[in-house]
Design an enzyme around this catalytic site. Structure first.
Site, PDB file in Angstrom:
ATOM      1  N   LYS A  94      -5.104  -5.369   4.311  1.00  8.24           N
ATOM      2  CA  LYS A  94      -4.364  -4.935   5.497  1.00  8.24           C
ATOM      3  C   LYS A  94      -4.207  -6.021   6.557  1.00  8.24           C
ATOM      4  CE  LYS A  94      -4.641   0.037   5.273  1.00  8.24           C
ATOM      5  NZ  LYS A  94      -5.502   0.377   4.131  1.00  8.24           N
ATOM      6  N   GLU A 116      -1.330   3.442  14.289  1.00  7.18           N
ATOM      7  CA  GLU A 116      -1.888   4.705  13.809  1.00  7.18           C
ATOM      8  C   GLU A 116      -2.935   4.343  12.769  1.00  7.18           C
ATOM      9  OE1 GLU A 116       0.653   3.259  12.349  1.00  7.18           O
ATOM     10  OE2 GLU A 116      -0.020   3.406  10.268  1.00  7.18           O
ATOM     11  N   SER A 382      -7.631  -4.122  -3.943  1.00  7.75           N
ATOM     12  CA  SER A 382      -7.105  -4.140  -2.569  1.00  7.75           C
ATOM     13  C   SER A 382      -8.188  -4.238  -1.497  1.00  7.75           C
ATOM     14  CB  SER A 382      -6.251  -2.897  -2.325  1.00  7.75           C
ATOM     15  OG  SER A 382      -6.966  -1.718  -2.656  1.00  7.75           O
TER      16      SER A 382
HETATM   17  C1  LIG Z   1      -5.188   1.264   3.169  1.00  5.26           C
HETATM   18  C2  LIG Z   1      -5.662   0.862   1.862  1.00  5.26           C
HETATM   19  C3  LIG Z   1      -4.911   1.094   0.688  1.00  5.26           C
HETATM   20  C4  LIG Z   1      -3.623   1.872   0.684  1.00  5.26           C
HETATM   21  O1  LIG Z   1      -2.584   1.306   1.407  1.00  5.26           O
HETATM   22  P1  LIG Z   1      -1.324   0.611   0.740  1.00  5.26           P
HETATM   23  O2  LIG Z   1      -0.383   0.423   1.861  1.00  5.26           O
HETATM   24  O3  LIG Z   1      -0.790   1.548  -0.309  1.00  5.26           O
HETATM   25  O4  LIG Z   1      -1.766  -0.666   0.136  1.00  5.26           O
HETATM   26  C5  LIG Z   1      -5.389   0.620  -0.512  1.00  5.26           C
HETATM   27  N1  LIG Z   1      -6.568  -0.033  -0.584  1.00  5.26           N
HETATM   28  C6  LIG Z   1      -7.321  -0.278   0.503  1.00  5.26           C
HETATM   29  C7  LIG Z   1      -8.604  -1.009   0.344  1.00  5.26           C
HETATM   30  C8  LIG Z   1      -6.895   0.168   1.761  1.00  5.26           C
HETATM   31  O5  LIG Z   1      -7.662  -0.074   2.829  1.00  5.26           O
END
Ligand SMILES: *Cc1c(COP(=O)(O)O)cnc(C)c1O
Length: 401
Positions: A94, A116, A382
């Site tokens: 993020k 948000e 992610s």
């Molecule tokens: C917020 C988040 C997501 C989901 O958000 P996307 O916009 O779909 O990438 C996925 N993995 C993690 C670790 C997150 O913090």
């Protein structure tokens, strides 16, 4: 497929096929138009590029490693690489987006930031860059989420952000987003709204996808070093709003040798009534500024999504992904809570990496497809699992191997 269908390119009004657009109240027309007319120019400027690259390198810690997992490779009979977004500062992808957006806000002369947040991950990433740039920051968060996510609330406050608990609706992410939009309507001149995923009115989905595309640019370089070619056979990512997935696939959409596998949150099962599998269950509608697939009842009211993973339970999906699923450029699987938990425990035991629950949905998707021997798979991890430890501990008896 025409060229247009294979890229993330949007038309002037911000549509990917029938999805996207900018459905906004009159009062926001000028600030959304200003953003639309300046984001590409700013992003292509010397100054932005130099600042963005330097911060991604020295502050976030990029490039994030591309790690060949021996254990997963053996298990699935393919070469499985993990793109380690979990190693970024603040623990997820993020921050790539929030750094980019605050630099754009600064160029546009904005002096105040709003955001948000659901679980608080995007709120923390926004509060972080606001501390870095010394900009005042207000984060809207549903009251239910404020109570569930005390650590993230404290982190945001520690960094100087004001966290506003939202008491309308179900007091979760959708309601926090409504409140942020309301704030923006009252302060359209001085405030920039940092949206956390590839959602919202045009140009946000495109803007966020471009900022996250650093992920696929790095994969190209790293695969060239490791495999002698710059593309994998498969890309795998989880989708909440779709930003880590968009960043992962961005550079590869024109390459039809690359198959795209997306994992959305099936919750307790797609048919269970407790799910966030928007692409499987959603119908087209308009929410938070764009037309996309939405979880809704017969009257068109948004239904509350459910997933064990807070980052995936949004009732919509980025218009990019709604489109890629519709034209079958991406294959989308719904992964249940149990499947994600099992995959998370397995990665932890086999590789010593505790993944975020969101990322664990992508890991579980590996079990649902078959790979030809030696195929190259890149899966975006992610985020890291520190924020999910309490949830993991709760299921220890069930899933510890
Ligand atoms: C917020 C988040 C997501 C989901 O958000 P996307 O916009 O779909 O990438 C996925 N993995 C993690 C670790 C997150 O913090």
């Amino acid at each position: 497929m025409t060229d247009d269908m294979q890229t993330l390119s949007i038309d002037e009004r911000g549509y990917y096929g029938e999805f996207g657009g900018a459905y906004i109240p009159e009062i926001l027309h000028k600030c959304v138009t200003d953003l639309r007319e300046s984001y590409l120019r700013i992003m292509e400027s010397e100054r932005f590029r130099a600042d963005f690259d330097a911060l991604l390198r020295d502050y976030v810690g990029r490039p994030s490693p591309l790690y060949l997992s021996r254990q997963l490779s053996e298990r699935f009979g393919a070469k499985v690489y993990l793109k380690r977004e979990d190693l970024n500062h603040t623990g997820a992808h993020k921050i790539n987006n929030t750094i980019g957006q605050i630099l754009i806000a600064r160029e546009m002369g904005k002096t105040r930031i709003i955001a948000e947040t659901g679980a608080g991950q995007h709120g923390v990433a926004t509060a972080t860059v606001c501390a870095l740039m010394q900009m005042p920051c207000t984060v809207y968060m549903g009251k239910t989420d404020v109570e569930r996510q005390q650590v993230n609330v404290k982190k945001m406050q520690m960094m100087g952000a004001t966290v506003v608990p939202v008491t309308s609706g179900n007091m979760t992410l959708k309601d926090a987003t409504n409140e942020a939009i309301r704030d923006w309507c009252s302060h359209p001149v001085d405030t920039h709204y940092i949206i956390g995923s590839t959602i919202g009115p045009h140009p946000y989905p495109d803007l966020v996808a471009r900022l996250q595309s650093v992920i696929s640019r790095e994969i190209k370089v790293q695969l060239t070093e490791k495999e002698g070619r710059d593309y994998p056979d498969w890309l795998v990512a989880c989708v909440g709003g779709g930003s880590n997935a968009a960043g992962t696939i961005y550079e590869y959409l024109n390459n039809d040798k690359v198959r795209i596998l997306l994992a959305e949150a099936g919750g307790k099962g797609v048919e269970s009534g407790e799910s966030a599998a928007t692409i499987h269950l959603g119908k087209a509608g308009v929410l938070h500024g764009c037309r996309t697939l939405l979880m809704q009842n017969e009257d068109g009211q948004i239904t509350e999504p459910y997933s064990i993973s807070a980052g995936l339970d949004y009732p919509g999906i980025g218009p990019i992904h709604a489109y890629l699923a519709q034209i079958k450029r991406a294959q989308v699987l719904a992964i249940t809570d149990d499947e994600a938990l099992r995959a998370a425990y397995e990665l932890t035991r086999r590789e010593g990496i505790i993944p975020a629950l969101e990322s664990a949905h992508a890991l579980a998707a590996l079990e649902k497809v078959s790979f030809a021997p030696g195929e190259v798979v890149v899966l975006t991890l992610s985020g890291r699992g520190d924020k999910d430890l309490e949830t993991y501990f709760r299921y220890e008896d069930q899933f510890a191997l």
